[in-house]
Write an enzyme that holds these catalytic residues in place. Structure first.
Site, mmCIF file in Angstrom:
data_model
loop_
_atom_site.group_PDB
_atom_site.id
_atom_site.type_symbol
_atom_site.label_atom_id
_atom_site.label_comp_id
_atom_site.label_asym_id
_atom_site.label_seq_id
_atom_site.Cartn_x
_atom_site.Cartn_y
_atom_site.Cartn_z
ATOM 1 N N HIS A 68 0.807 -1.219 0.000
ATOM 2 C CA HIS A 68 0.000 0.000 0.000
ATOM 3 C C HIS A 68 0.845 1.276 0.000
ATOM 4 O O HIS A 68 0.315 2.385 0.082
ATOM 5 C CB HIS A 68 -0.924 -0.014 1.223
ATOM 6 C CG HIS A 68 -2.136 0.836 1.099
ATOM 7 N ND1 HIS A 68 -2.364 1.919 1.914
ATOM 8 C CD2 HIS A 68 -3.189 0.774 0.251
ATOM 9 C CE1 HIS A 68 -3.520 2.478 1.586
ATOM 10 N NE2 HIS A 68 -4.037 1.801 0.581
ATOM 11 N N LYS B 263 3.018 4.480 -1.048
ATOM 12 C CA LYS B 263 3.031 5.440 -2.144
ATOM 13 C C LYS B 263 4.247 6.340 -2.005
ATOM 14 O O LYS B 263 4.278 7.248 -1.170
ATOM 15 C CB LYS B 263 1.768 6.302 -2.169
ATOM 16 C CG LYS B 263 0.528 5.578 -2.691
ATOM 17 C CD LYS B 263 -0.224 4.861 -1.623
ATOM 18 C CE LYS B 263 -1.520 4.273 -2.154
ATOM 19 N NZ LYS B 263 -2.298 3.562 -1.135
ATOM 20 N N ASP C 167 14.950 11.669 -9.161
ATOM 21 C CA ASP C 167 16.259 12.263 -8.874
ATOM 22 C C ASP C 167 16.357 12.561 -7.381
ATOM 23 O O ASP C 167 16.345 11.650 -6.580
ATOM 24 C CB ASP C 167 16.504 13.495 -9.749
ATOM 25 C CG ASP C 167 16.786 13.108 -11.207
ATOM 26 O OD1 ASP C 167 17.163 11.941 -11.456
ATOM 27 O OD2 ASP C 167 16.615 13.949 -12.094
#
Length: 535
Positions: free
Chosen positions: A185, A187, A192
């Site tokens: 789950h 995110k 860079d």
């Protein structure tokens, strides 16, 4: 590091969780802009008191407040993500539950970036169950597979599979429903030396009409740290390989011998043990500080505390969250979750803060049934909006019994599935602390939480703060603390923008005929819990 061999929390374990916070402090310093190790404010400062507790639990990264940008909505999130991908030169790493099977524009943007920057490498991590749900039809996996053939050696695609879904469960629990037994789950959107922390996945609704939260950190040190988490989870996940066959599916999932854990489908217990050993150092104080911190041009202090959950053995988010809410300097808080079903210890912390003798004013923001992503869904998932309404009612009943000064507000912007209808997926906490006694804004006549320009701390990330988040899913986030007034105002505007679409609801309304959860909904909730799943 918090290690719990059986991650089944009960209220009596709150004390032991806090007692684990007894390690020496470790400070990580951002290197993408001038900064110094944290200089403790005077003892009277609420910020110093709060950070001194947090320092005992997890490592910290000191950064400048102007290295944090707060995005407002899904369109700005998508445009920012694409713009940063287009300009990428060295690395892109994306950790997400899934990438929508029709997100050809996003994949084309990644493709073009790879073509333009010969040294660029891309690593994508999704969940195996969610990423292959539609197979053999077009899916997240089939969307990503062409990148492997176009740029061999420069693109890696990994898919995490929960060790909780094996054997008969794996065989008989239907697709989509089986995702209730655990997911990747996280995110994390690193490009860079910048990273976006969010609760948003990568699909069209999250780019258009699904409200979430999005913080951009322009810090190499922060980006490097979360890159370590991304790489660690990749090393315990399946590898996506493009298939030479022209028929669907156009890909295969394989378990490389170089992985640092055994296959979770074959040896789930050994997998959990190996995964814990891999992730444990990233949440402990074994990470060395940067050797050459640069002097700061500002007296303000901003600190990021990384949060990591790997059930059933590792969780740094829950102790930090309970520590934040138990601070005697807390004067007001707002807690939001699109799916409001907080873990019992989170519920206890929220109610304890708002109940006598502390009676800290609290606000809960959650999705109206009309803003729930499952509104009007077919099958069992269509029961979820009513299930969350039932859970909201139970929370309000508990708040009434405790005499808690807490309000619950539902977010609604049109109707999901209709033109101009939005869904609500935001999650996080905004915490307000008392200003120092010497501050003019600390007057006794100032309303609680109003004597400062905005929240002094926020929690952002993938977690929904539920029993599922802490018992089944992989989660990553950050607790950020600051005394910088510009950043505090940014957080205040973010919070107010979400509140603008909310309406307070009372117990009586949720008990009414139109809102009350029927017996089928309550029975379905019981069956899911009985089978080991969670909302």
């Amino acid at each position: 590091m918090i290690l719990l061999h059986r991650f089944r929390y009960c209220p009596t374990r709150l004390g032991p969780l806090r007692r684990l916070g007894s390690r020496p402090q470790c400070r990580l310093n951002s290197t993408s802009a001038p900064s110094i190790a944290f200089q403790s404010p005077p003892p009277s400062s609420a910020l110093a008191s709060v950070t001194s507790q947090l320092d005992q639990i997890v490592p910290r990264i000191d950064i400048r407040a102007d290295q944090i940008e707060v995005l407002e909505g899904p369109k700005e999130f998508y445009e920012t993500l694409k713009q940063k991908i287009r300009n990428a030169k060295k690395r892109i790493y994306l950790s997400t539950l899934y990438i929508g099977k029709t997100e050809h524009e996003l994949i084309s943007t990644i493709h073009d970036a790879l073509a333009q920057a010969p040294e660029l490498k891309v690593s994508i991590l999704t969940d195996a169950l969610r990423g292959t749900r539609e197979d053999p039809s077009p899916s997240c996996a089939s969307l990503l597979a062409p990148l492997l053939t176009s740029f061999p050696g420069r693109v890696e695609i990994r898919m995490y599979h929960t060790p909780n879904l094996t054997g008969l469960r794996k065989r008989f629990i239907p697709k989509r429903i089986n995702e209730g037994w655990g997911l990747q789950h996280i995110k994390l959107y690193g490009i860079d030396d910048e990273i976006i922390l969010s609760g948003a996945n990568l699909s069209s609704d999250y780019f258009t009409n699904r409200q979430d939260r999005y913080h951009v950190f322009s810090s190499k040190r922060v980006t490097d740290y979360y890159s370590q988490i991304h790489r660690a989870v990749c090393s315990i996940s399946f590898l996506l390989e493009a298939s030479s066959s022209k028929s669907f599916p156009s890909h295969n999932l394989v378990w490389p011998s170089s992985n640092t854990a055994p296959n979770p489908l074959l040896e789930p217990k050994a997998y959990i043990q190996a995964a814990t050993s891999m992730l444990q150092p990233l949440s402990s104080h074994s990470i060395p500080p940067h050797p050459n911190p640069s002097p700061s041009s500002s007296q303000s202090t901003t600190t990021l505390y990384p949060l990591l959950c790997h059930p059933p053995t590792l969780n740094t988010e829950l102790p930090l969250l309970t520590s934040l809410l138990s601070s005697p300097h807390l004067t007001r808080y707002t807690f939001t979750a699109g799916y409001f079903n907080p873990h019992p210890l989170v519920t206890r912390s929220l109610l304890s803060a708002s109940s006598p003798p502390r009676s800290v004013p609290g606000t809960i923001l959650t999705a109206s049934p009309h803003a729930n992503g499952f509104y009007n869904s077919t099958g069992v998932s269509g029961m979820l909006p009513a299930a969350y309404t039932h859970l909201s009612l139970r929370f309000l009943q508990a708040a009434r019994r405790a005499g808690a000064s807490v309000r619950l507000k539902e977010w609604k912007r049109g109707l999901v599935g209709e033109e101009d209808g939005w869904s609500y997926h935001a999650k996080g906490v905004w915490a307000y602390f008392a200003p120092p006694p010497s501050s003019p804004s600390s007057s006794a006549s100032a309303p609680e939480g109003k004597g400062v320009p905005g929240p002094s701390a926020t929690v952002i990330g993938s977690s929904n703060y539920t029993s599922r988040s802490y018992g089944l899913d992989l989660e990553v986030g950050a607790l950020v603390v600051t005394d910088d007034e510009v950043l505090m105002r940014k957080w205040a505007r973010e919070e107010e923008a979400l509140r603008a679409w909310t309406k307070e609801v009372q117990e009586g309304e949720l008990q009414g005929e139109e809102r009350r959860a029927g017996w089928r909904v309550r029975a379905a909730m019981w069956i899911v819990r009985l089978a080991g799943g969670s909302l």
